[in-house]
Motif scaffolding. Structure first.
Motif, mmCIF file in Angstrom:
data_model
loop_
_atom_site.group_PDB
_atom_site.id
_atom_site.type_symbol
_atom_site.label_atom_id
_atom_site.label_comp_id
_atom_site.label_asym_id
_atom_site.label_seq_id
_atom_site.Cartn_x
_atom_site.Cartn_y
_atom_site.Cartn_z
ATOM 1 N N GLY A 154 -6.157 -4.620 5.196
ATOM 2 C CA GLY A 154 -5.232 -3.543 4.894
ATOM 3 C C GLY A 154 -5.551 -2.845 3.590
ATOM 4 O O GLY A 154 -5.374 -1.626 3.461
ATOM 5 N N THR A 191 -0.954 0.730 7.862
ATOM 6 C CA THR A 191 -2.371 1.104 7.832
ATOM 7 C C THR A 191 -2.816 1.681 9.171
ATOM 8 O O THR A 191 -3.016 2.883 9.306
ATOM 9 C CB THR A 191 -3.236 -0.120 7.465
ATOM 10 O OG1 THR A 191 -2.759 -0.677 6.235
ATOM 11 C CG2 THR A 191 -4.689 0.288 7.287
ATOM 12 N N GLN A 251 -8.701 -0.611 4.293
ATOM 13 C CA GLN A 251 -8.634 0.321 5.411
ATOM 14 C C GLN A 251 -7.577 1.398 5.202
ATOM 15 O O GLN A 251 -7.353 2.222 6.085
ATOM 16 C CB GLN A 251 -8.322 -0.441 6.704
ATOM 17 C CG GLN A 251 -9.367 -1.466 7.101
ATOM 18 C CD GLN A 251 -10.697 -0.850 7.487
ATOM 19 O OE1 GLN A 251 -10.757 0.289 7.950
ATOM 20 N NE2 GLN A 251 -11.778 -1.596 7.295
ATOM 21 N N THR A 252 -6.913 1.392 4.072
ATOM 22 C CA THR A 252 -5.870 2.377 3.813
ATOM 23 C C THR A 252 -6.273 3.305 2.677
ATOM 24 O O THR A 252 -7.071 2.937 1.813
ATOM 25 C CB THR A 252 -4.540 1.681 3.457
ATOM 26 O OG1 THR A 252 -3.526 2.669 3.276
ATOM 27 C CG2 THR A 252 -4.668 0.876 2.174
#
Length: 294
Positions: free
Chosen positions: A229, A181, A232-233
């Motif tokens: 994760g 990420t 945020q990806t």
């Protein structure tokens, strides 16, 4: 100071030093009857672990402001749960004394819900992901609650000395997801691994079974990394890979329950084999497979 040295300092050295100091202080406190009665040793372990990751986060990224950083605060509730549970357990162990400890799991449910709520991003820029908040909020809450219960049950089956290693292994998937990420999340997840590693190894070396009490706290922190994760990806990973990461402690604990009558070395071997297989699967899918696709 070069970037790599800065990461080494705040993500590894600082958590290791603080966790080592907390473990040493807790051990000293356990030698005094009045401190032992109040479980100051476990209080020191839990809050020492929290301080180690809090300072690591602050040293590298400043005061927590981003959505994924704010999960630092509800983790304090988990530290309180760890300490209060140890006090209750000590009371129950006294001959002729019993107490209702069911409130502990109510506290875990509250901690799980608040932590999940904090992990979910908010604001106008996240409106496109709001449809995921309901399912993910429930999933995160259940994961933290089930993992805490599973690790607690596992610790009561003569695994006190090595159950924290299961929690340490559960960071494998979150670290891989963070690495896929972005860097800041990876640094903080490595700090969590560093602090947990100190308590795991130190507990084994000095044969201190009380250190396993921080397992639910560390497992909840790993779940926070997974939540960060996820949101945020831009990658769309399948549900099963998140399932492996979220419920690794519960999977290992369930398998150990089936093997509870087997010799300890067999239980440790199977737990480590299963954990390694699940971690390797996460690393391959999140990091290696993506590289091969290029």
């Amino acid at each position: 100071m070069p970037f790599d040295q800065t990461v080494l300092l705040w993500s590894i050295l600082v958590p290791v030093v603080i966790a080592t100091g907390a473990f040493a202080l807790g051990r000293i406190a356990s030698r005094f009857p009045r401190y032992k009665k109040a479980r100051i040793d476990i209080f020191t372990f839990a809050f020492g672990w929290w301080v180690s990751i809090a300072i690591a986060l602050y040293g590298r990224q400043g005061w927590p402001q981003a959505e994924w950083q704010l999960c630092l605060w509800p983790l304090i509730i988990w530290a309180v749960f760890v300490w209060l549970s140890s006090v209750v357990n000590l009371s129950v162990e006294r001959p002729g004394h019993s107490t209702d400890s069911s409130w502990r799991w109510m506290l875990v449910a509250v901690a799980s819900g608040l932590t999940s709520l904090t992990c979910l991003p908010r604001g106008e820029i996240w409106t496109d992901s709001y449809h995921l908040h309901g399912p993910w909020g429930v999933l995160l809450t259940l994961a933290m609650l089930i993992n805490a219960w599973s690790l607690d049950c596992m610790a009561r089956r003569n695994t006190e000395r090595w159950v924290l290693l299961v929690t340490l292994a559960s960071f494998g998937g979150p670290v891989a997801l963070a690495a896929a990420t972005y860097g800041s999340l990876t640094e903080w997840s490595v700090a969590m691994v560093s602090g947990t590693l100190v308590f795991s190894v130190a507990g084994l070396l000095v044969r201190d079974s009380q250190v396993c009490a921080i397992a639910p706290l560390a497992a909840a922190a790993g779940t926070c990394i997974i939540a960060a994760g996820r949101f945020q990806t831009f990658q769309d990973y399948p549900a099963w890979i998140y399932g492996l990461m979220l419920f690794l402690p519960a999977c290992v604990a369930s398998l150990d329950f089936a093997l509870r009558k087997q010799p300890t070395w067999q239980r440790v071997l199977i737990a480590s084999t299963v954990s390694s297989t699940l971690i390797a699967t996460c690393i391959w899918y999140l990091l290696i497979r993506q590289t091969e696709s290029w």
